[in-house]
Motif scaffolding. Structure first.
Motif, short mmCIF file in Angstrom:
data_model
loop_
_atom_site.label_atom_id
_atom_site.label_comp_id
_atom_site.label_asym_id
_atom_site.label_seq_id
_atom_site.Cartn_x
_atom_site.Cartn_y
_atom_site.Cartn_z
N VAL A 1 -48.20 49.10 53.93
CA VAL A 1 -47.54 51.17 53.28
C VAL A 1 -47.33 50.68 51.68
N HIS A 2 -46.67 51.77 50.97
CA HIS A 2 -47.50 52.10 49.52
C HIS A 2 -45.66 51.45 49.45
N TYR A 3 -45.67 51.58 48.03
CA TYR A 3 -45.12 50.93 46.63
C TYR A 3 -43.52 51.63 47.23
N ALA A 4 -43.53 52.59 47.43
CA ALA A 4 -42.43 53.91 47.30
C ALA A 4 -41.06 53.69 48.74
N ASN B 1 -43.97 45.67 45.89
CA ASN B 1 -45.11 45.27 46.03
C ASN B 1 -45.76 44.34 46.82
N GLU B 2 -45.46 43.12 47.09
CA GLU B 2 -45.80 41.62 48.06
C GLU B 2 -45.65 42.48 49.58
N ILE B 3 -44.30 43.36 49.90
CA ILE B 3 -43.95 43.25 50.49
C ILE B 3 -44.04 44.51 51.99
N ALA B 4 -44.82 45.76 50.77
CA ALA B 4 -45.54 47.18 50.77
C ALA B 4 -47.08 46.55 51.56
N ALA B 5 -47.16 44.89 50.61
CA ALA B 5 -49.00 44.80 51.02
C ALA B 5 -49.29 44.45 52.37
N HIS B 6 -47.94 43.58 52.80
CA HIS B 6 -47.56 42.84 54.23
C HIS B 6 -47.64 44.04 55.33
#
Length: 274
Positions: free
Chosen positions: A258-261, A250-255
């Motif tokens: 994009v969505h977590y999935a 989720n940290e990578i997605a926020a960066h």
């Protein structure tokens, strides 16, 4: 609770503090302070340390030392051990004098060494209020500023060379530098409990140690490169690299915005292609 990691390597620089057990005094008299400095002189000589700054207060002391060899812990054991034994004999005491292990902050020379030299000698001013650095006998300020002779164990050359080639001019500029330093708060930049330096220093010195169970999570997480740095240099491998460094999906997605999935699918594809 995990003990702080003690990073030791040739050429390391540390801000070291030792405090009295239960906040008790570790110096009762000037003779006690002279005793500690005498023992410190022997430790510096025996272990080849470079002592850039020091300050002795009532219930603790500060050192800024450089270790050409990876021997901080053994030297500190001798310093505190010998002083405790002599102090207890002198004052007819028994038991521990210092509170646990000494505390050591790894300092990067280029970005923080000079600032820590200033912070250390300003301790009497910060703590006592009415005290002045130039009148406090028990710090390295007077010797570095040209107001007293330089003890055998103290190295002032590096500090003064940061101000001028001429020694008298350098000492004058050093005194001005100290006077301007009360507002300085170097600990606001402390990372992972034990680092004062750039991200590159932290990554180089601690990243390889994160597998050790006794290291607090806050310390090895501080060794991670930032997500910005990972994605700037790793290209298609960046998500896997970030995940291996301990970032959550989720940290990578926020960066990435994009969505977590989406991150999970990209990571899975990368792992399947390996």
């Amino acid at each position: 609770m995990a003990r702080p990691l003690r990073l030791e390597f040739p050429g390391a620089i540390y801000h070291v503090t030792s405090r009295g057990n239960a906040r008790q005094r570790v110096f009762f008299t000037d003779a006690d302070r002279e005793l500690l400095l005498s023992i410190l002189s022997g430790v510096v000589s025996r272990y080849g340390w470079i002592c850039h700054a020091y300050c002795l207060m009532a219930n603790h002391y500060h050192l800024l030392v450089e270790t050409p060899k990876a021997n901080l812990s053994i030297g500190m054991r001798q310093l505190n051990g010998m002083y405790t034994q002599a102090f207890n004999r002198r004052h007819e005491r028994v038991g521990h004098l210092f509170h646990g292990r000494f505390k050591a902050i790894l300092v990067e020379r280029k970005s923080h060494l000079l600032e820590l030299c200033r912070y250390i000698v300003l301790n009497p001013v910060r703590i006592k209020g009415s005290a002045k650095a130039q009148t406090w006998k028990w710090s390295s300020y007077r010797a570095t500023a040209g107001l007293a002779s330089v003890p055998e164990f103290l190295s002032t050359d590096w500090i003064l060379q940061q101000f001028a080639r001429n020694r008298s001019q350098a000492q004058r500029l050093y005194r001005e530098f100290i006077r301007e330093g009360l507002a300085s708060r170097p600990w606001e930049e402390l990372k992972g409990q034990i680092y004062l330096g750039s991200e590159a220093l932290i990554e180089k010195r601690a990243a390889g140690e994160k597998h050790l169970k006794e290291i607090p999570r806050a310390q090895w997480r501080a060794a991670k490169p930032s997500l910005q740095r990972i994605f700037a240099r790793k290209g298609k491998k960046a998500i896997a690299e970030a995940y291996e460094h301990g970032y959550r999906l989720n940290e990578i997605a926020a960066h990435l915005g994009v969505h977590y999935a989406t991150v999970r699918r990209r990571l899975k594809r990368f792992e399947q292609a390996k």
